[in-house]
Enzyme design. Structure first.
Site, PDB file in Angstrom:
ATOM      1  N   GLU A 124      22.258  53.090  25.798  1.00 12.89           N
ATOM      2  CA  GLU A 124      21.180  54.000  26.195  1.00 12.89           C
ATOM      3  C   GLU A 124      20.051  53.233  26.799  1.00 12.89           C
ATOM      4  O   GLU A 124      19.398  53.535  27.570  1.00 12.89           O
ATOM      5  CB  GLU A 124      20.478  54.426  24.604  1.00 12.89           C
ATOM      6  CG  GLU A 124      19.664  55.621  24.936  1.00 12.89           C
ATOM      7  CD  GLU A 124      19.311  56.378  23.735  1.00 12.89           C
ATOM      8  OE1 GLU A 124      19.624  57.691  23.539  1.00 12.89           O
ATOM      9  OE2 GLU A 124      18.769  55.760  22.810  1.00 12.89           O
ATOM     10  N   GLY A 169      13.221  54.350  19.952  1.00 20.17           N
ATOM     11  CA  GLY A 169      13.937  54.494  18.769  1.00 20.17           C
ATOM     12  C   GLY A 169      14.950  53.678  18.461  1.00 20.17           C
ATOM     13  O   GLY A 169      15.252  53.434  17.407  1.00 20.17           O
ATOM     14  N   ARG A 170      15.700  53.115  19.591  1.00 15.45           N
ATOM     15  CA  ARG A 170      16.753  52.313  19.105  1.00 15.45           C
ATOM     16  C   ARG A 170      16.217  50.755  18.875  1.00 15.45           C
ATOM     17  O   ARG A 170      17.090  49.995  18.679  1.00 15.45           O
ATOM     18  CB  ARG A 170      17.716  52.227  20.230  1.00 15.45           C
ATOM     19  CG  ARG A 170      17.256  52.240  21.753  1.00 15.45           C
ATOM     20  CD  ARG A 170      18.115  52.254  22.885  1.00 15.45           C
ATOM     21  NE  ARG A 170      17.561  52.061  24.091  1.00 15.45           N
ATOM     22  CZ  ARG A 170      16.801  53.025  24.953  1.00 15.45           C
ATOM     23  NH1 ARG A 170      16.461  54.372  24.076  1.00 15.45           N
ATOM     24  NH2 ARG A 170      16.200  52.771  25.893  1.00 15.45           N
ATOM     25  N   HIS A 186      45.649  45.587  14.582  1.00 11.88           N
ATOM     26  CA  HIS A 186      46.855  46.551  14.060  1.00 11.88           C
ATOM     27  C   HIS A 186      46.647  47.824  15.076  1.00 11.88           C
ATOM     28  O   HIS A 186      47.301  48.775  14.535  1.00 11.88           O
ATOM     29  CB  HIS A 186      47.089  46.607  12.535  1.00 11.88           C
ATOM     30  CG  HIS A 186      47.130  45.327  11.928  1.00 11.88           C
ATOM     31  ND1 HIS A 186      48.683  44.916  11.741  1.00 11.88           N
ATOM     32  CD2 HIS A 186      46.381  44.333  11.584  1.00 11.88           C
ATOM     33  CE1 HIS A 186      48.531  43.742  11.133  1.00 11.88           C
ATOM     34  NE2 HIS A 186      47.180  43.580  11.033  1.00 11.88           N
ATOM     35  N   LYS A 210      10.546  59.922  14.781  1.00 13.19           N
ATOM     36  CA  LYS A 210       9.453  59.536  15.334  1.00 13.19           C
ATOM     37  C   LYS A 210       8.360  60.699  15.940  1.00 13.19           C
ATOM     38  O   LYS A 210       7.342  60.657  15.694  1.00 13.19           O
ATOM     39  CB  LYS A 210       9.949  58.606  16.551  1.00 13.19           C
ATOM     40  CG  LYS A 210       8.905  57.954  17.238  1.00 13.19           C
ATOM     41  CD  LYS A 210       9.197  57.132  18.460  1.00 13.19           C
ATOM     42  CE  LYS A 210       8.334  56.827  19.614  1.00 13.19           C
ATOM     43  NZ  LYS A 210       9.126  55.814  20.689  1.00 13.19           N
ATOM     44  N   GLU A 247      17.745  68.436  15.316  1.00 11.32           N
ATOM     45  CA  GLU A 247      18.845  68.163  14.267  1.00 11.32           C
ATOM     46  C   GLU A 247      18.108  67.855  13.128  1.00 11.32           C
ATOM     47  O   GLU A 247      18.306  68.273  12.038  1.00 11.32           O
ATOM     48  CB  GLU A 247      19.922  67.023  14.831  1.00 11.32           C
ATOM     49  CG  GLU A 247      20.769  67.295  15.865  1.00 11.32           C
ATOM     50  CD  GLU A 247      20.242  66.967  17.155  1.00 11.32           C
ATOM     51  OE1 GLU A 247      19.167  66.953  17.557  1.00 11.32           O
ATOM     52  OE2 GLU A 247      21.129  66.767  18.194  1.00 11.32           O
ATOM     53  N   LYS A 294      19.914  68.431  25.899  1.00 13.13           N
ATOM     54  CA  LYS A 294      19.036  69.200  24.939  1.00 13.13           C
ATOM     55  C   LYS A 294      18.377  70.497  25.353  1.00 13.13           C
ATOM     56  O   LYS A 294      18.402  71.437  24.550  1.00 13.13           O
ATOM     57  CB  LYS A 294      17.997  68.299  24.448  1.00 13.13           C
ATOM     58  CG  LYS A 294      18.347  66.965  23.731  1.00 13.13           C
ATOM     59  CD  LYS A 294      16.817  66.541  23.188  1.00 13.13           C
ATOM     60  CE  LYS A 294      16.959  65.051  23.003  1.00 13.13           C
ATOM     61  NZ  LYS A 294      15.533  64.141  22.865  1.00 13.13           N
TER      62      LYS A 294
HETATM   63  C1  G6Q Z   1      16.198  55.992  20.973  1.00 16.59           C
HETATM   64  C2  G6Q Z   1      16.211  57.325  21.264  1.00 16.59           C
HETATM   65  C3  G6Q Z   1      16.716  58.469  20.238  1.00 16.59           C
HETATM   66  C4  G6Q Z   1      15.841  58.887  19.224  1.00 16.59           C
HETATM   67  C5  G6Q Z   1      16.444  60.102  18.510  1.00 16.59           C
HETATM   68  C6  G6Q Z   1      15.628  60.555  17.415  1.00 16.59           C
HETATM   69  O1  G6Q Z   1      15.993  55.019  21.439  1.00 16.59           O
HETATM   70  O2  G6Q Z   1      14.782  57.590  21.584  1.00 16.59           O
HETATM   71  O3  G6Q Z   1      17.903  58.031  19.724  1.00 16.59           O
HETATM   72  O4  G6Q Z   1      15.736  57.765  18.233  1.00 16.59           O
HETATM   73  O5  G6Q Z   1      16.400  60.938  19.660  1.00 16.59           O
HETATM   74  O6  G6Q Z   1      14.334  60.673  17.654  1.00 16.59           O
HETATM   75  P1  G6Q Z   1      13.080  61.150  16.679  1.00 16.59           P
HETATM   76  O7  G6Q Z   1      12.936  59.897  15.840  1.00 16.59           O
HETATM   77  O8  G6Q Z   1      11.761  61.370  17.550  1.00 16.59           O
HETATM   78  O9  G6Q Z   1      13.706  62.317  15.951  1.00 16.59           O
END
Ligand code: G6Q
Length: 554
Positions: free
Chosen positions: A363, A277-278, A394, A215, A221, A514
């Site tokens: 989250e 994001g989620r 199991h 996003k 990462e 972070k």
């Molecule tokens: C979700 C968070 C988080 C996000 C990641 C990746 O709700 O905001 O998990 O999706 O940190 O972020 P980017 O898509 O910006 O790389």
């Protein structure tokens, strides 16, 4: 017009009349066993159920009575849940700490409908992106899209993390039955170089397309993995920078950074700051899903989401699946003292569903202050975890059956299997029903003794029972069913968050680590001893790591 939403009530949850009534009620029923509740009420297993949009939820094996449900529904009303639902669907800025609308429901709104954010109809924009995703997916799936050397794309690697990874991975696994089997799909998320190395080790760069899903397009990462992927591709494709445009596409809201990376913004699929994001697997973040299952199946997935959205938005609370599930989680968490929820899909294709739900739930609701910034006086989001059945039986089910903790379970199963093989499906379903039955009713001392068990062994073989569970059934795991299931949990999480009075859509808790990592990265390279200014533990760990590095360099 979107407006900033103030908390609905400044009255703390625990001061609401229904909460007080629930406290009294809990004292009355806390000793009741599910054995008694079922014995006294032969209709219970039919009555304490709900069905909507093809999803059936049996919640009768919870430690509740009809009055519990009535009081929980009353609590939902007093907490302003109805107004909060309306505000979310309308596009009000209910994510108040980030001053954002929360409109994942717009991602699956049918063409032609209208939802305005800051005066723009976002549904029209959603469908434009879906069209572009569809065209692109068809080009790749038919082989019309060629790599730099003219070969067709046979491998697709999604690079992303968190919300830009967990949804795509889960959906790919869940819908593998519907996927294009001639294309290999891989997912790289971790900064650990092993993740990338293992994902590409058997792939030909000339046939490999990377989707950089981010996003913000600044996530450490993802950008590190994307740069590594770029070097890996160019290294094999003769170093020609033009190759990037044929082997990389982006899913992002940040066109400037995408361009800087060398990706043609014509091959960028956008989304918006009102998609968390989620909550983004049904946005362009689902591009890998669409490439795998095709645009028509992707649209069915969206229809499934939308059907559950409509149910949540319009159904009276007493027969509203996400509301009921959310309320039961509040009951189990705040009254029974449960600290966790086990999600147990008896469907192998849902093997990544618990991992996906961990982010969605924890989250969203792992918060310790209310919308108005005051410390909550009660527990919030429980710990979600799980594994597909029957494997867990199991392994960790022992603790659920006979341990000292209360672990409410969500069992998920489908009436029809996608892979009919002999008796497998009957045995699978017999197990899911048996587990819920065993957890609820257990096995008494008398029953164990009557089996001829020696006295000394009896306590070990007694099952106390009275362990709550929900059983969620649907006919068949289709793209549409998956959409409904995910939306069911999204809205259950929202219901919980509303009652707890928290912001389920921010995630400030991920920031500190972070920032500290960014400070430590250059220190790992530094030869100058005196400069470390952390605590003594962190300093010592950094020094030890430097030593390992030195040793490996020799
Ligand atoms: C979700 C968070 C988080 C996000 C990641 C990746 O709700 O905001 O998990 O999706 O940190 O972020 P980017 O898509 O910006 O790389």
């Amino acid at each position: 017009m979107a407006t900033v939403v103030e908390p609905l009530t400044n009255r703390p949850l625990t001061e609401l009349p229904a909460w007080k009534d629930l406290e009294v009620h809990f004292q009355k029923i806390r000793e009741l066993h599910l054995r008694q509740l079922f014995a006294a009420d032969p209709e219970r297993g039919e009555r304490l159920t709900a069905e909507a949009a093809g999803i059936y939820v049996d919640f009768s094996k919870n430690r509740i009575t009809d009055q519990t449900i009535e009081l929980l529904l009353q609590l939902a009303h007093e907490s302003g849940l109805r107004a909060r639902i309306d505000a979310m669907f309308r596009g009000d800025k209910i994510n108040s700490t980030e001053n954002r609308a929360v409109l994942h429901t717009a991602l699956r709104a049918p063409r032609g409908t209208s939802i305005l954010v800051d005066g723009r109809n976002v549904v029209a924009e959603v469908h434009e992106v879906l069209e572009r995703m569809g065209e692109f997916s068809n080009r790749v799936r038919t082989g019309a899209w060629k790599g730099h050397t003219g070969k067709r794309i046979r491998n697709i690697v999604n690079i992303g993390i968190g919300g830009s990874d967990l949804g795509p991975v889960m959906a790919y696994e869940a819908l593998k039955h519907y996927s294009e089997r001639t294309i290999t799909f891989r997912f790289v998320s971790n900064i650990d170089g092993t993740d990338f190395a293992e994902a590409v080790r058997d792939l030909d760069p000339a046939e490999t397309l990377f989707i950089v899903s981010s996003k913000t397009f600044t996530t450490l990462e993802t950008m590190t993995n994307a740069q590594t992927a770029r070097a890996w591709s160019l290294n094999d494709l003769g170093g020609d920078e033009n190759a990037v445009a044929r082997h990389f596409v982006a899913v992002s809201t940040n066109a400037a950074e995408v361009s800087k990376f060398g990706i043609d913004t014509a091959n960028m699929f956008g989304f918006w700051d009102w998609v968390g994001g989620r909550y983004s697997m049904d946005s362009a973040i689902g591009l890998s899903t669409m490439l795998a299952i095709g645009p028509d199946n992707f649209r069915s997935l969206l229809e499934g989401f939308h059907k559950m959205d409509e149910h949540f938005r319009t159904a009276p609370f007493e027969c509203n699946l996400p509301v009921l599930m959310g309320l039961l989680t509040v009951w189990n968490t705040n009254f029974l003292g449960a600290e966790t929820v086990a999600v147990l899909p008896y469907e192998q294709y849902l093997k990544r569903f618990p991992a996906y739900l961990q982010q969605l739930t924890m989250e969203s609701n792992g918060k310790h202050v209310t919308l108005s910034g005051t410390e909550v006086g009660y527990q919030t989001g429980p710990i979600y975890w799980g594994e597909p059945g029957t494997n867990g039986q199991h392994s960790f089910y022992q603790l659920i059956h006979q341990g000292t903790r209360l672990i409410p379970c969500d069992f998920i199963a489908f009436g029809q299997t996608l892979n009919p093989l002999g008796q497998h499906h009957d045995i699978l379903l017999a197990n899911v029903f048996a587990q819920a039955e065993a957890l609820a009713f257990g096995k008494t001392r008398e029953q164990v003794k009557a089996e001829g068990t020696p006295d000394w062994l009896v306590p070990h073989r007694v099952f106390e029972g009275n362990r709550p569970s929900n059983t969620i059934l649907s006919d068949r795991l289709t793209p549409e069913a998956l959409g409904k299931l995910v939306a069911l949990y999204e809205h259950s999480v929202f219901t919980q968050g509303t009652l707890w009075g928290i912001d389920s859509f921010d995630q400030w808790g991920v920031e500190l680590g972070k920032v500290l990592a960014k400070r430590i990265i250059p220190e790992l390279d530094s030869k100058e001893e005196g400069k470390l200014e952390h605590d003594s533990s962190t300093n010592t760990l950094i020094r030890r790591y430097r030593k390992y590095k030195e040793d490996s360099a020799q």
